[in-house]
Enzyme design. Structure first.
Site, PDB file in Angstrom:
ATOM      1  N   ASN A 297      -6.540  -5.417   7.490  1.00  0.00           N
ATOM      2  CA  ASN A 297      -6.391  -5.758   6.077  1.00  0.00           C
ATOM      3  C   ASN A 297      -7.246  -6.638   5.474  1.00  0.00           C
ATOM      4  O   ASN A 297      -7.466  -7.801   5.899  1.00  0.00           O
ATOM      5  CB  ASN A 297      -4.907  -6.452   5.806  1.00  0.00           C
ATOM      6  CG  ASN A 297      -4.708  -6.923   4.507  1.00  0.00           C
ATOM      7  OD1 ASN A 297      -5.181  -6.220   3.361  1.00  0.00           O
ATOM      8  ND2 ASN A 297      -3.962  -7.875   4.154  1.00  0.00           N
ATOM      9  N   GLY A 298      -8.173  -6.138   4.559  1.00  0.00           N
ATOM     10  CA  GLY A 298      -9.188  -7.033   4.024  1.00  0.00           C
ATOM     11  C   GLY A 298     -10.328  -6.074   3.638  1.00  0.00           C
ATOM     12  O   GLY A 298     -10.423  -4.956   3.525  1.00  0.00           O
TER      13      GLY A 298
ATOM     14  N   TYR B  76       0.858 -11.609  -7.323  1.00  0.00           N
ATOM     15  CA  TYR B  76       1.283 -10.186  -7.443  1.00  0.00           C
ATOM     16  C   TYR B  76       1.573  -9.589  -6.097  1.00  0.00           C
ATOM     17  O   TYR B  76       2.506  -8.841  -5.809  1.00  0.00           O
ATOM     18  CB  TYR B  76       0.009  -9.491  -8.253  1.00  0.00           C
ATOM     19  CG  TYR B  76       0.275  -7.973  -8.418  1.00  0.00           C
ATOM     20  CD1 TYR B  76       0.877  -7.415  -9.272  1.00  0.00           C
ATOM     21  CD2 TYR B  76      -0.363  -6.993  -7.313  1.00  0.00           C
ATOM     22  CE1 TYR B  76       1.363  -6.031  -9.358  1.00  0.00           C
ATOM     23  CE2 TYR B  76      -0.163  -5.570  -7.427  1.00  0.00           C
ATOM     24  CZ  TYR B  76       0.623  -5.101  -8.214  1.00  0.00           C
ATOM     25  OH  TYR B  76       0.676  -3.908  -8.453  1.00  0.00           O
TER      26      TYR B  76
ATOM     27  N   GLY C 286       0.798  -1.224  -0.011  1.00  0.00           N
ATOM     28  CA  GLY C 286       0.136   0.002   0.055  1.00  0.00           C
ATOM     29  C   GLY C 286       0.964   1.157   0.021  1.00  0.00           C
ATOM     30  O   GLY C 286       1.811   1.421   0.826  1.00  0.00           O
TER      31      GLY C 286
END
Length: 503
Positions: free
Chosen positions: A101-102, A257, A28
């Site tokens: 995170n999510g 990725y 991020g």
């Protein structure tokens, strides 16, 4: 997608968290934040920008204490302003800070419940603030002034009953310790480790093992789906399975990725998985294109290097570095607008002409999402003198939105939507296009940890493991994710920031 860190140590944690966030910066680049505690007060610094830009020396000096949280973020649907930077904090009960995170798939329903039933007001558009307030309410119901580990685990059990979607969470409970837990499907990664010092044992929890490695922590374990771990102020570790029904289904896109190649996620070496992606892709090319005329294989830096190198080895074709990357430009997949993405590709990559001139080139990338980057890179290869430009993707066509924390674009902006492979090749300007088969991609991860039989591959197959994603929900996020909608929201956020700064 975000990167999160939590630490309970015997000395100051500000620098350790900062260094850990720089290692997770790939997860991020939109915002960064750190909150610490000395057992009584809490100290916070967060803002939009890279870790190196958000924190200055005077900020670091203010971040006092031996436990804390950190997060790096790029915006998920509806979250673009600095107000959504994490960690989030609520002062009741006890003082709670959260890094998440999510993405919660039932965020709107929960927000309504929190207002009507729990009497809690949500101040941002972030589902992470909703998650924090759900936990705060449940902890208040479950506990008392003499908070126990059982009280904490009961609150996590209640969170699992109420929340849907993907969530890897770290929560700091002021004066009590650090809590971490993971959704019942284990979609987003989270891992913890420890190190022994002269003063005692210290613990770190993070999104990826590489953050632990860089700070000298030895990995203990991934947090299991539905599991919660709690490290108290005496550095005692407590664990409990807090969800009744679990099915380990990590996100396959982590291996394609998102994750760093030197990370281990759920027992799978990301680097090895990407090597196997190259093997599988080479095998498919040999099956379908025996008489290929490829002169050279060139990766699109950085994520695809591993797969491209293995393809070169398997096919007996030269591998060359054909693009030089400007490392001071962010990841284009994360860029918020189409115009900005187009501009940034030219700023980020420059072709080495002699590697392309007069050659039939196979470009290898980890995936193709919008196709914007791929199209520009293919054009750059032609301008550098390539005779033919072929393109290979280490992942299958991305045809569906990701709803579990990766801010993929509107489905209508995905280049593979309603197009055949031949039509996609024409759209991006490739002479030939080769995609990885989904079964082969899943096998590349499964081989790394045979105990995991299921992976979330929803952006490739449209199958959403949580079972609560319907067309109404997809239509709602479609309205939030289009470049037009993001542009309008960015203008609103800028106007609010200017108003704030003018006061």
């Amino acid at each position: 997608m975000c990167g999160i860190i939590g630490i309970l140590a015997k000395g100051p944690v500000n620098q350790i968290i900062y260094d850990g966030l720089t290692v997770l910066q790939h997860r991020g680049q939109d915002a960064a934040g750190i909150m610490t505690s000395d057992g009584e007060g809490v100290y916070l610094r967060k803002d939009n920008g890279l870790v190196r830009d958000v924190f200055r020396a005077h900020h670091m000096l203010d971040l006092k204490g031996t436990m804390g949280l950190g997060q790096v973020r790029y915006p998920t649907a509806g979250c673009n302003s600095p107000a959504e930077a994490q960690p989030f904090y609520v002062n009741s009960p006890f003082g709670l800070a959260l890094a998440h995170n999510g993405n919660l798939t039932n965020a709107e329903e929960l927000k309504d419940e929190l207002f009507r039933e729990d009497l809690r007001h949500i101040n941002t558009r972030s589902d992470s603030e909703i998650l924090l307030n759900v936990f705060a309410h449940e902890l208040q119901v479950a506990g008392s002034l003499r908070l126990t580990t059982d009280d904490i685990f009961r609150a996590v059990e209640a969170v699992h009953r109420r929340c849907r979607g993907a969530y890897a969470v770290i929560i700091m409970i002021v004066g009590f310790g650090i809590l971490a837990f993971r959704d019942p499907y284990g979609i987003r990664p989270i891992i913890y480790g420890k190190r022994d010092t002269d003063l005692g044992t210290e613990y770190m929890v993070a999104s990826e093992s590489v953050a632990l490695d860089a700070q000298g922590y030895k990995t203990v374990s991934d947090v299991a789906p539905g599991e919660a771990i709690f490290i108290d102020m005496d550095s005692q570790l407590h664990t409990k399975q807090c969800a009744e029904n679990t099915l380990h289904s990590p996100c396959i896109f982590e291996y394609v990725y998102m994750a760093r190649p030197d990370s281990m996620i759920d027992g799978i070496a990301v680097h090895k998985a990407r090597l196997r992606m190259g093997e599988k892709l080479a095998a498919k090319l040999q099956r379908e294109w025996l008489d290929h005329d490829i002169d050279v294989i060139i990766p699109i830096p950085d994520t695809s290097r591993t797969a491209a190198l293995q393809m070169s080895y398997e096919l007996g074709v030269k591998y060359r570095e054909g693009f030089i990357k400007n490392r001071y430009i962010g990841r284009t997949f994360i860029m918020p607008g189409q115009a900005e993405r187009k501009k940034s590709v030219r700023q980020k990559l420059n072709a080495i002409d002699l590697e392309f001139r007069g050659k039939n080139v196979l470009l290898v990338d980890d995936s193709i999402v919008r196709g914007t980057t791929s199209k520009q890179i293919i054009q750059m290869a032609r301008e550098a003198g390539a005779k033919k430009v072929y393109f290979a993707s280490a992942a299958p066509p991305v045809r569906y939105p990701n709803v579990y924390g990766i801010d993929m674009p509107s489905v209508h902006e995905l280049v593979a939507t309603n197009r055949t492979n031949e039509e996609i090749a024409k759209e991006i300007g490739a002479d030939k296009l080769l995609y990885q088969d989904l079964a082969d991609l899943i096998e590349t991860a499964h081989e790394g940890n045979p105990s995991i039989d299921h992976f979330d591959a929803s952006c490739f197959n449209g199958e959403y493991i949580t079972g609560d994603v319907n067309q109404d929900y997809l239509d709602r996020i479609e309205q939030l994710r289009s470049d037009g909608a993001k542009g309008k929201q960015a203008e609103n956020d800028l106007s609010l920031a200017e108003l704030h700064n003018s006061r």
